[in-house]
Scaffold this motif. Sequence first.
Motif, PDB file in Angstrom:
ATOM      1  N   THR A 177       0.813  -1.215   0.000  1.00  0.00           N
ATOM      2  CA  THR A 177       0.000   0.000   0.000  1.00  0.00           C
ATOM      3  C   THR A 177       0.845   1.263   0.000  1.00  0.00           C
ATOM      4  O   THR A 177       0.400   2.292  -0.512  1.00  0.00           O
ATOM      5  N   LEU A 178       2.052   1.193   0.553  1.00  0.00           N
ATOM      6  CA  LEU A 178       2.923   2.365   0.522  1.00  0.00           C
ATOM      7  C   LEU A 178       3.300   2.693  -0.917  1.00  0.00           C
ATOM      8  O   LEU A 178       3.287   3.862  -1.324  1.00  0.00           O
ATOM      9  N   ARG A 179       3.619   1.688  -1.686  1.00  0.00           N
ATOM     10  CA  ARG A 179       3.951   1.909  -3.103  1.00  0.00           C
ATOM     11  C   ARG A 179       2.736   2.447  -3.854  1.00  0.00           C
ATOM     12  O   ARG A 179       2.860   3.368  -4.678  1.00  0.00           O
ATOM     13  N   ALA A 180       1.562   1.893  -3.572  1.00  0.00           N
ATOM     14  CA  ALA A 180       0.343   2.377  -4.229  1.00  0.00           C
ATOM     15  C   ALA A 180       0.092   3.843  -3.891  1.00  0.00           C
ATOM     16  O   ALA A 180      -0.289   4.640  -4.760  1.00  0.00           O
ATOM     17  N   LEU A 236      -3.493   9.131   2.015  1.00  0.00           N
ATOM     18  CA  LEU A 236      -4.379   8.331   2.859  1.00  0.00           C
ATOM     19  C   LEU A 236      -4.282   6.834   2.570  1.00  0.00           C
ATOM     20  O   LEU A 236      -4.591   6.019   3.438  1.00  0.00           O
ATOM     21  N   ILE A 237      -3.866   6.468   1.358  1.00  0.00           N
ATOM     22  CA  ILE A 237      -3.853   5.057   0.982  1.00  0.00           C
ATOM     23  C   ILE A 237      -2.990   4.202   1.905  1.00  0.00           C
ATOM     24  O   ILE A 237      -3.453   3.141   2.368  1.00  0.00           O
ATOM     25  N   PRO A 238      -1.731   4.579   2.209  1.00  0.00           N
ATOM     26  CA  PRO A 238      -0.913   3.691   3.054  1.00  0.00           C
ATOM     27  C   PRO A 238      -1.508   3.389   4.424  1.00  0.00           C
ATOM     28  O   PRO A 238      -1.666   2.211   4.769  1.00  0.00           O
ATOM     29  N   PRO A 239      -1.876   4.418   5.241  1.00  0.00           N
ATOM     30  CA  PRO A 239      -2.414   4.064   6.564  1.00  0.00           C
ATOM     31  C   PRO A 239      -3.751   3.337   6.492  1.00  0.00           C
ATOM     32  O   PRO A 239      -3.983   2.381   7.229  1.00  0.00           O
ATOM     33  N   VAL A 240      -4.630   3.801   5.587  1.00  0.00           N
ATOM     34  CA  VAL A 240      -5.933   3.142   5.464  1.00  0.00           C
ATOM     35  C   VAL A 240      -5.764   1.738   4.910  1.00  0.00           C
ATOM     36  O   VAL A 240      -6.375   0.771   5.392  1.00  0.00           O
ATOM     37  N   GLY A 241      -4.903   1.597   3.906  1.00  0.00           N
ATOM     38  CA  GLY A 241      -4.678   0.287   3.305  1.00  0.00           C
ATOM     39  C   GLY A 241      -4.038  -0.688   4.267  1.00  0.00           C
ATOM     40  O   GLY A 241      -4.427  -1.864   4.332  1.00  0.00           O
ATOM     41  N   GLN A 242      -3.058  -0.209   5.036  1.00  0.00           N
ATOM     42  CA  GLN A 242      -2.406  -1.089   6.002  1.00  0.00           C
ATOM     43  C   GLN A 242      -3.383  -1.530   7.082  1.00  0.00           C
ATOM     44  O   GLN A 242      -3.365  -2.685   7.518  1.00  0.00           O
ATOM     45  N   GLY A 243      -4.247  -0.606   7.515  1.00  0.00           N
ATOM     46  CA  GLY A 243      -5.255  -0.970   8.510  1.00  0.00           C
ATOM     47  C   GLY A 243      -6.227  -2.003   7.969  1.00  0.00           C
ATOM     48  O   GLY A 243      -6.573  -2.974   8.652  1.00  0.00           O
ATOM     49  N   ARG A 247      -6.752  -5.871   9.268  1.00  0.00           N
ATOM     50  CA  ARG A 247      -8.053  -6.418   9.683  1.00  0.00           C
ATOM     51  C   ARG A 247      -8.439  -7.629   8.846  1.00  0.00           C
ATOM     52  O   ARG A 247      -9.048  -8.582   9.351  1.00  0.00           O
ATOM     53  N   LEU A 248      -8.091  -7.605   7.548  1.00  0.00           N
ATOM     54  CA  LEU A 248      -8.408  -8.737   6.677  1.00  0.00           C
ATOM     55  C   LEU A 248      -7.623  -9.971   7.103  1.00  0.00           C
ATOM     56  O   LEU A 248      -8.171 -11.088   7.134  1.00  0.00           O
ATOM     57  N   LYS A 249      -6.352  -9.794   7.433  1.00  0.00           N
ATOM     58  CA  LYS A 249      -5.551 -10.926   7.905  1.00  0.00           C
ATOM     59  C   LYS A 249      -6.111 -11.484   9.209  1.00  0.00           C
ATOM     60  O   LYS A 249      -6.167 -12.703   9.402  1.00  0.00           O
ATOM     61  N   ALA A 250      -6.520 -10.574  10.107  1.00  0.00           N
ATOM     62  CA  ALA A 250      -7.100 -11.018  11.375  1.00  0.00           C
ATOM     63  C   ALA A 250      -8.397 -11.783  11.131  1.00  0.00           C
ATOM     64  O   ALA A 250      -8.671 -12.803  11.792  1.00  0.00           O
ATOM     65  N   LEU A 251      -9.210 -11.332  10.171  1.00  0.00           N
ATOM     66  CA  LEU A 251     -10.461 -12.016   9.848  1.00  0.00           C
ATOM     67  C   LEU A 251     -10.194 -13.418   9.302  1.00  0.00           C
ATOM     68  O   LEU A 251     -10.880 -14.381   9.671  1.00  0.00           O
TER      69      LEU A 251
END
Length: 395
Positions: A177-180, A236-243, A247-251
């Motif tokens: 997401t940082l690259r994106a 906004l993409i990196p912090p939102v994407g990382q979050g 959450r997806l990995k936790a799910l």
Amino acid sequence: MSPGTIFFLPALLLLIATLIKVWALLKNWQDTLLRAVCAVLFIAALVFATAAPPVLALINEVTGVPNIAAPLVYCVLTAFGGSSIVLLIHWRGGEDEARTRRATRLTVAAYGAVMAALCALFALGDAPVERLRDLDTYYANTPYIREMIVLYLVAHSVAALTMLVLCWRWSRKVPGTLRAGLLTMAAGNVLTFSYDLLKYTAIAARWLGGNLDWLSTQVAFVMASVSALVVAAGFLIPPVGQGATSRLKALRRYRRLRPLWLEVRAAIPETVQAPLRWWAPMELRLMQIERDIHDALLRIGPCCDRELGTLVYGQAMERYADHKRALIVADAAVVAAAVVAKTGGGAGGSREPAARWAVSSTGNTADLMSMSLALAHPLVQATRQAAVPEGSRVL
């Protein structure tokens, strides 16, 4: 659509983005990088808010100086360019803190000097006719005002090109997401520089006696609106994407552990906290289910039959000839039978076996997930069914 709406809409969107980051900042006030992001987003919103014709007219009317809103907007726009560069410098960081500080001081000094020069040039010039939309082209040939316009555009272009180069270089060294986000910001700065080119073209046309004002008043504004939103999205993409990724990995982990949790749930003490509701943060739900599983495995440990584990392990090795896989299947079978024995469902109640089987698939979440998936294995199902008394079996 009113003249102010097309300015206030991007300002509102950027303000919303600012509030989202401010909400995160309130939870972590010591995060200097997050503070810088909030500042950049707020200044971007301020650019559009102050550039709206109704606001320009209000500033001019309140101060009693025609067109004084122009250097104000140019200063805010210059501050946005400088703050974006400073943010990217700190965002990238690095081991050489002294170099980072020098780059920051140089950027602040350079753009501060530009802002001071913009105000001085406006004071030296003469712009008596109020122009709310086309000041850049209307005063393109006016001494000092002309230089003020060119100076703010050059500073704006330098900021856009600097951001473009920094984002592009950095994006080649980072993933995800940082690259994106960096590539999105690079695209936004391409649009920003395109805005400058349109302004340069319209002003040059005035110098040559032509009239291409529509490039400045219409096309350039659309380009500026889109570029500001794209750059803000990049931040906004990196912090939102990382979050979202976290959450997806936790799910995924939660869903894969759930069969094991359901298997051992009967052995979980009643005093343990009830499962969290579905709306609770997924990370907390995952933490709770892992804790419950480990507690249950400790409670059923004395009922884990080594003879049974050895038997199932041998059968699994005959099928797969894979030690790791066979061990996980054996662990799952022993746990399933131990739960039946511990909860009194077996013929011998909670009788302990002659020798205990040490369940090894508990070292980390990945091992627990593998054991959870192995509960559906035919050998495990057969073992669980055999552990249940005949009168209690489900046929």
